[in-house]
Design an enzyme around this catalytic site. Structure first.
Site, PDB file in Angstrom:
ATOM      1  N   ARG A 224       0.852  -1.210   0.000  1.00  0.00           N
ATOM      2  CA  ARG A 224       0.000   0.000   0.000  1.00  0.00           C
ATOM      3  C   ARG A 224       0.880   1.249   0.000  1.00  0.00           C
ATOM      4  O   ARG A 224       2.113   1.172   0.059  1.00  0.00           O
ATOM      5  CB  ARG A 224      -0.910  -0.002   1.219  1.00  0.00           C
ATOM      6  CG  ARG A 224      -0.120   0.151   2.510  1.00  0.00           C
ATOM      7  CD  ARG A 224      -1.040   0.160   3.712  1.00  0.00           C
ATOM      8  NE  ARG A 224      -0.430   0.886   4.811  1.00  0.00           N
ATOM      9  CZ  ARG A 224      -0.861   0.853   6.053  1.00  0.00           C
ATOM     10  NH1 ARG A 224      -1.914   0.130   6.354  1.00  0.00           N
ATOM     11  NH2 ARG A 224      -0.261   1.556   7.000  1.00  0.00           N
ATOM     12  N   GLY A 225       0.211   2.397  -0.056  1.00  0.00           N
ATOM     13  CA  GLY A 225       0.895   3.685   0.111  1.00  0.00           C
ATOM     14  C   GLY A 225       2.030   3.896  -0.878  1.00  0.00           C
ATOM     15  O   GLY A 225       1.940   3.560  -2.062  1.00  0.00           O
ATOM     16  N   ASP A 245       5.990  -7.581   1.786  1.00  0.00           N
ATOM     17  CA  ASP A 245       5.291  -6.932   2.906  1.00  0.00           C
ATOM     18  C   ASP A 245       5.024  -7.982   3.973  1.00  0.00           C
ATOM     19  O   ASP A 245       5.299  -9.172   3.773  1.00  0.00           O
ATOM     20  CB  ASP A 245       3.982  -6.260   2.443  1.00  0.00           C
ATOM     21  CG  ASP A 245       3.689  -4.986   3.257  1.00  0.00           C
ATOM     22  OD1 ASP A 245       3.641  -5.077   4.504  1.00  0.00           O
ATOM     23  OD2 ASP A 245       3.529  -3.914   2.652  1.00  0.00           O
ATOM     24  N   LYS A 299       5.682   9.676  20.032  1.00  0.00           N
ATOM     25  CA  LYS A 299       5.526  10.107  21.434  1.00  0.00           C
ATOM     26  C   LYS A 299       6.665  11.079  21.716  1.00  0.00           C
ATOM     27  O   LYS A 299       7.765  10.902  21.168  1.00  0.00           O
ATOM     28  CB  LYS A 299       5.691   8.928  22.403  1.00  0.00           C
ATOM     29  CG  LYS A 299       4.471   8.064  22.581  1.00  0.00           C
ATOM     30  CD  LYS A 299       3.501   8.649  23.602  1.00  0.00           C
ATOM     31  CE  LYS A 299       2.277   7.750  23.715  1.00  0.00           C
ATOM     32  NZ  LYS A 299       1.035   8.413  23.486  1.00  0.00           N
ATOM     33  N   LEU A 301       9.757  12.442  23.834  1.00  0.00           N
ATOM     34  CA  LEU A 301      10.794  11.608  24.446  1.00  0.00           C
ATOM     35  C   LEU A 301      10.450  11.289  25.906  1.00  0.00           C
ATOM     36  O   LEU A 301      10.726  10.191  26.391  1.00  0.00           O
ATOM     37  CB  LEU A 301      12.155  12.308  24.353  1.00  0.00           C
ATOM     38  CG  LEU A 301      13.345  11.419  24.690  1.00  0.00           C
ATOM     39  CD1 LEU A 301      13.489  10.255  23.724  1.00  0.00           C
ATOM     40  CD2 LEU A 301      14.637  12.231  24.712  1.00  0.00           C
ATOM     41  N   ALA A 302       9.800  12.251  26.585  1.00  0.00           N
ATOM     42  CA  ALA A 302       9.441  12.047  27.991  1.00  0.00           C
ATOM     43  C   ALA A 302       8.544  10.821  28.159  1.00  0.00           C
ATOM     44  O   ALA A 302       8.557  10.169  29.201  1.00  0.00           O
ATOM     45  CB  ALA A 302       8.743  13.289  28.524  1.00  0.00           C
ATOM     46  N   ASN A 351      11.611  16.364  14.343  1.00  0.00           N
ATOM     47  CA  ASN A 351      10.186  16.652  14.454  1.00  0.00           C
ATOM     48  C   ASN A 351       9.705  16.352  15.868  1.00  0.00           C
ATOM     49  O   ASN A 351      10.091  15.341  16.447  1.00  0.00           O
ATOM     50  CB  ASN A 351       9.411  15.799  13.432  1.00  0.00           C
ATOM     51  CG  ASN A 351       8.094  16.414  13.055  1.00  0.00           C
ATOM     52  OD1 ASN A 351       7.811  17.565  13.405  1.00  0.00           O
ATOM     53  ND2 ASN A 351       7.278  15.664  12.348  1.00  0.00           N
ATOM     54  N   TYR A 357      11.678   8.178  15.290  1.00  0.00           N
ATOM     55  CA  TYR A 357      11.543   8.151  13.823  1.00  0.00           C
ATOM     56  C   TYR A 357      12.664   8.956  13.172  1.00  0.00           C
ATOM     57  O   TYR A 357      13.285   8.529  12.202  1.00  0.00           O
ATOM     58  CB  TYR A 357      10.171   8.727  13.469  1.00  0.00           C
ATOM     59  CG  TYR A 357       9.787   8.666  12.004  1.00  0.00           C
ATOM     60  CD1 TYR A 357       9.478   7.451  11.393  1.00  0.00           C
ATOM     61  CD2 TYR A 357       9.699   9.831  11.246  1.00  0.00           C
ATOM     62  CE1 TYR A 357       9.099   7.410  10.059  1.00  0.00           C
ATOM     63  CE2 TYR A 357       9.317   9.793   9.915  1.00  0.00           C
ATOM     64  CZ  TYR A 357       9.013   8.582   9.328  1.00  0.00           C
ATOM     65  OH  TYR A 357       8.641   8.537   8.004  1.00  0.00           O
ATOM     66  N   THR A 392      -0.973   9.672   2.435  1.00  0.00           N
ATOM     67  CA  THR A 392      -1.084   8.210   2.581  1.00  0.00           C
ATOM     68  C   THR A 392      -1.831   7.909   3.884  1.00  0.00           C
ATOM     69  O   THR A 392      -2.156   8.820   4.639  1.00  0.00           O
ATOM     70  CB  THR A 392       0.305   7.534   2.707  1.00  0.00           C
ATOM     71  OG1 THR A 392       0.920   7.998   3.915  1.00  0.00           O
ATOM     72  CG2 THR A 392       1.210   7.820   1.535  1.00  0.00           C
TER      73      THR A 392
HETATM   74  P1  NAD Z   1       2.321   2.945   5.057  1.00  0.00           P
HETATM   75  O1  NAD Z   1       2.124   2.704   6.514  1.00  0.00           O
HETATM   76  O2  NAD Z   1       1.121   3.264   4.241  1.00  0.00           O
HETATM   77  O3  NAD Z   1       3.072   1.698   4.392  1.00  0.00           O
HETATM   78  C1  NAD Z   1       4.184   1.094   4.992  1.00  0.00           C
HETATM   79  C2  NAD Z   1       4.261  -0.339   4.544  1.00  0.00           C
HETATM   80  O4  NAD Z   1       5.380  -0.964   5.180  1.00  0.00           O
HETATM   81  C3  NAD Z   1       3.007  -1.130   4.946  1.00  0.00           C
HETATM   82  O5  NAD Z   1       2.527  -1.850   3.842  1.00  0.00           O
HETATM   83  C4  NAD Z   1       3.517  -2.034   6.044  1.00  0.00           C
HETATM   84  O6  NAD Z   1       2.810  -3.268   6.133  1.00  0.00           O
HETATM   85  C5  NAD Z   1       4.968  -2.242   5.629  1.00  0.00           C
HETATM   86  N1  NAD Z   1       5.756  -2.695   6.770  1.00  0.00           N
HETATM   87  C6  NAD Z   1       5.793  -2.140   8.008  1.00  0.00           C
HETATM   88  N2  NAD Z   1       6.557  -2.892   8.823  1.00  0.00           N
HETATM   89  C7  NAD Z   1       7.020  -3.929   8.089  1.00  0.00           C
HETATM   90  C8  NAD Z   1       7.840  -5.050   8.388  1.00  0.00           C
HETATM   91  N3  NAD Z   1       8.327  -5.246   9.610  1.00  0.00           N
HETATM   92  N4  NAD Z   1       8.115  -5.925   7.391  1.00  0.00           N
HETATM   93  C9  NAD Z   1       7.611  -5.744   6.146  1.00  0.00           C
HETATM   94  N5  NAD Z   1       6.822  -4.699   5.815  1.00  0.00           N
HETATM   95  C10 NAD Z   1       6.528  -3.806   6.783  1.00  0.00           C
HETATM   96  O7  NAD Z   1       3.407   4.091   4.959  1.00  0.00           O
HETATM   97  P2  NAD Z   1       3.778   5.088   3.758  1.00  0.00           P
HETATM   98  O8  NAD Z   1       3.227   6.410   4.105  1.00  0.00           O
HETATM   99  O9  NAD Z   1       3.477   4.493   2.440  1.00  0.00           O
HETATM  100  O10 NAD Z   1       5.359   5.187   3.984  1.00  0.00           O
HETATM  101  C11 NAD Z   1       6.304   4.452   3.231  1.00  0.00           C
HETATM  102  C12 NAD Z   1       7.700   4.932   3.616  1.00  0.00           C
HETATM  103  O11 NAD Z   1       7.806   6.332   3.406  1.00  0.00           O
HETATM  104  C13 NAD Z   1       8.048   4.705   5.079  1.00  0.00           C
HETATM  105  O12 NAD Z   1       9.403   4.355   5.203  1.00  0.00           O
HETATM  106  C14 NAD Z   1       7.802   6.056   5.698  1.00  0.00           C
HETATM  107  O13 NAD Z   1       8.544   6.232   6.872  1.00  0.00           O
HETATM  108  C15 NAD Z   1       8.245   6.968   4.586  1.00  0.00           C
HETATM  109  N6  NAD Z   1       7.696   8.321   4.651  1.00  0.00           N
HETATM  110  C16 NAD Z   1       6.373   8.548   4.500  1.00  0.00           C
HETATM  111  C17 NAD Z   1       5.898   9.847   4.543  1.00  0.00           C
HETATM  112  C18 NAD Z   1       4.447  10.190   4.354  1.00  0.00           C
HETATM  113  O14 NAD Z   1       4.122  11.371   4.362  1.00  0.00           O
HETATM  114  N7  NAD Z   1       3.564   9.240   4.137  1.00  0.00           N
HETATM  115  C19 NAD Z   1       6.784  10.906   4.762  1.00  0.00           C
HETATM  116  C20 NAD Z   1       8.133  10.641   4.924  1.00  0.00           C
HETATM  117  C21 NAD Z   1       8.570   9.333   4.847  1.00  0.00           C
END
Ligand code: NAD
Length: 451
Positions: A224-225, A245, A299, A301-302, A351, A357, A392
């Site tokens: 997804r996403g 995934d 969360k 840090l506290a 952030n 993160y 997303t």
């Molecule tokens: P999302 O939550 O929609 O998708 C993340 C996917 O990773 C999911 O399908 C989830 O099942 C999979 N996943 C999580 N843990 C897993 C594991 N242990 N093993 C295998 N798969 C795993 O998130 P997204 O918004 O599509 O984000 C994708 C990437 O982009 C991430 O690394 C996120 O940190 C980064 N990101 C997103 C944004 C944003 O605005 N959406 C901004 C900056 C960075």
């Protein structure tokens, strides 16, 4: 996940109200559609005096059939003027000849008249020489100053436009076509204010309609996403895709893999046996690895628990390192391979509520930088893409007030789409993009965070 304000601001009533109240006025960004051929849909103006334009000229007519120069007789192209020329869709200014402070005004002289003649979603690329490659301190300072110009112009251009700076090093002129096909086209719709360095690369794209033909790619978190979009765009560009995934996402993953003619692998990337299982699942090895799977557990840090801290570090940082190492140890990553890590602007700017993160995403940038020299010996590039606010499920879960701030606090006053991140990844994955390594490309609409 829908941005209702964007729709409102582009309606007749909305446009009037937004203008009268001085509210953010996001325009609908143009995006690349499958089947499109020319990167630039309109006039391209070339300017500046450096040597790099000579490298652009041989392929410029493949970018668009409407080429213009800023001066009479320059490059044997028709001269563009705001009064008589068509609206400009793209501009390339070669600033590599600028070595003295007095010459910097050439930037104003070139760009100022173009402001009266810009089409919607105009794309600007400034070309220069990396300051660290120049011996003369004044010349180095002049070239460094291009960063300030580019980033400011990105904030002034509006109309959904973008401005980037490419520092072209030795051999990098041979890879300008791939870079300009990305930065001058709607593929870079949500990328602005970026500074990248282009070096030499032995490989070249053969077919621009399918630049990844014959390549095998792995995308983690692909159900997804952003991950799903990356898989889709890599497949569109000709790659054979393996989508990975967690087992809970198997249905969506398999459906997408089937649609893309790819293969699904269900695996928790943090499982103890994940490296071994991944290697076994890829008997023929890979050319492209995209570490996209990621989670947030926000969360302050506290209040940060062990579980929140560790799970984010494990998925976002440790797993990409462990899995890449396993692929290298098992000789599964082919020479001239491409590794792309998905970071975040949180990893650059930090952030509130995201120490875990931001640690993981800054660490991912560190991985790209630390690994690049060794991987470079095999022609393998490794880069990070740092998305800003992307529409997303991850960002839909953010509380409304913070979500709206995140969406609007950028030069384009809107969030990006998963496709925007995917297009950047697909460019990094191209054969010629070995010219770029150890770098971070933000896909954030020139977010104010960490800019
Ligand atoms: P999302 O939550 O929609 O998708 C993340 C996917 O990773 C999911 O399908 C989830 O099942 C999979 N996943 C999580 N843990 C897993 C594991 N242990 N093993 C295998 N798969 C795993 O998130 P997204 O918004 O599509 O984000 C994708 C990437 O982009 C991430 O690394 C996120 O940190 C980064 N990101 C997103 C944004 C944003 O605005 N959406 C901004 C900056 C960075």
């Amino acid at each position: 996940m829908s941005d209702r304000y964007l729709a409102f601001a582009n309606s007749p009533t909305g446009r009037r109200l937004v203008g009268a109240l001085g509210l953010p006025a996001p325009v609908r960004l143009e995006r690349w559609m499958a089947g499109r051929v020319r990167p630039v849909d309109g006039a391209l103006l070339l300017g500046g005096e450096g040597d790099l334009l000579k490298a652009v000229l041989p392929f410029a007519n493949k970018l668009t059939d409407q080429l213009f120069a800023a001066r009479d007789g320059q490059l044997e192209l028709p001269r563009w003027t705001a009064e008589h020329g068509p609206k400009l869709k793209a501009l390339v200014f070669d600033a590599s000849h600028l070595t003295r402070f007095e010459q910097l005004i050439e930037l104003r002289d070139f760009f100022q008249p173009t402001f009266k003649g810009l089409a919607n979603s105009p794309r600007v690329v400034v070309l220069g020489r990396a300051p660290e490659s120049l011996k003369d301190p004044v010349a180095a300072s002049v070239q460094r100053s291009l960063e300030g110009f580019t980033r400011s112009l990105g904030k002034e251009i509006r109309r959904g436009g973008s401005v980037q700076l490419l520092y072209v090093g030795k051999g990098g002129d041979q890879q300008l076509e791939g870079a300009l096909r990305f930065f001058l086209s709607p593929k870079s719709a949500y990328v602005s204010g970026q500074v990248l360095r282009l070096g030499a690369c032995a490989e070249q794209v053969r077919d621009w309609t399918r630049p990844l033909a014959g390549k095998k790619a792995l995308v983690t978190g692909a159900s997804r996403g952003i991950g799903a979009s990356i898989a889709e765009v890599l497949a569109r560009d000709g790659a054979e895709v393996v989508l990975l995934d967690v087992p809970q996402a198997a249905d969506a993953l398999q459906a997408l893999a089937a649609r893309l003619g790819g293969r699904a692998v269900t695996l928790d990337i943090c499982a103890e046996d994940a490296p071994q299982r991944l290697v076994e699942a890829l008997p023929e090895g890979l050319d492209i690895v995209v570490h996209n799977a990621g989670i947030t557990r926000d969360k302050t840090l506290a209040k940060m628990s062990d579980a929140f801290w560790n799970s984010v570090i494990d998925v976002n940082l440790k797993a990409p390192q462990v899995l890449t190492q396993a692929l290298l140890d098992a000789d599964k990553l082919h020479d001239n391979g491409r590794v792309v890590l998905i970071a975040s602007i949180s990893g650059i700017a930090g952030n509130m509520g995201q120490t875990n993160y931001a640690v993981s995403k800054a660490g991912v940038i560190g991985l790209a930088q630390a690994w690049a020299p060794a991987l470079g010996k095999k022609g393998i590039s490794i880069n990070a893409v740092a998305p800003g606010f992307i529409e997303t499920q991850m960002t839909a879960a953010i509380p409304l007030g913070i979500r709206e701030a995140g969406r609007r606090m950028n030069s384009m006053s809107q969030g990006g789409l998963p496709q925007d991140v995917a297009e950047a990844v697909a460019w990094f994955a191209q054969p010629g993009s070995g010219a770029v390594t150890a770098q971070v490309l933000r896909v954030c609409g020139q977010s104010l965070l960490g800019a």
